[in-house]
Design a protein around this motif. Structure first.
Motif, short mmCIF file in Angstrom:
data_model
loop_
_atom_site.label_atom_id
_atom_site.label_comp_id
_atom_site.label_asym_id
_atom_site.label_seq_id
_atom_site.Cartn_x
_atom_site.Cartn_y
_atom_site.Cartn_z
N ALA A 25 -2.46 1.84 12.56
CA ALA A 25 -2.52 2.88 11.53
C ALA A 25 -3.93 3.07 10.97
N THR A 35 -8.11 3.49 10.88
CA THR A 35 -9.35 3.95 11.50
C THR A 35 -10.46 3.67 10.49
N THR A 39 -9.88 5.50 7.16
CA THR A 39 -8.66 5.28 6.38
C THR A 39 -9.01 4.77 4.99
N SER A 80 -3.81 8.04 5.56
CA SER A 80 -4.47 8.34 6.83
C SER A 80 -5.12 9.71 6.79
#
Length: 106
Positions: A45, A47, A50, A106
């Motif tokens: 989930a 990156t 985020t 996100s």
């Protein structure tokens, strides 16, 4: 500063999966550690972009949170592709079981 790294995978509850269309998600990971460490929690989930916040609490053998005698703090949080690094300080002379709770967009 060379801090030891402690690894775990983030778990999400069924309620998080059912409402996956929401922009805000939560998850948690358990660690057994002490001192100043980098907690490494892995999840697809995350990156580098985020937005994530983290809290930490001591848990008993049944994973029930409680406030013990150890002072625990979170200092820095860095998401990366596939996970998040958290600089934590657990002021105790032996390993404690702790739960890190993550909230992210996100």
């Amino acid at each position: 500063m060379g801090l030891p790294t402690v690894d775990a995978s983030i778990e999400t509850g069924a309620e998080d999966l059912a409402e996956s269309t929401r922009a805000v998600f939560t998850g948690f990971a358990f660690f057994n550690t002490r001192g100043q460490v980098i907690l490494n929690a892995t999840s697809g989930a995350f990156t580098p972009s985020t937005r994530v916040v983290v809290s930490i609490v001591e848990v008993d053998a049944n994973n029930v949170p409680f406030i013990g005698s150890a002072r625990m703090t979170i200092h820095n949080v860095r998401p990366y592709q596939g996970g998040v690094h958290v600089w934590a300080n657990i002021e105790w002379d032996s390993n404690l079981r702790v739960r890190a709770t993550f909230q992210w967009e996100s």
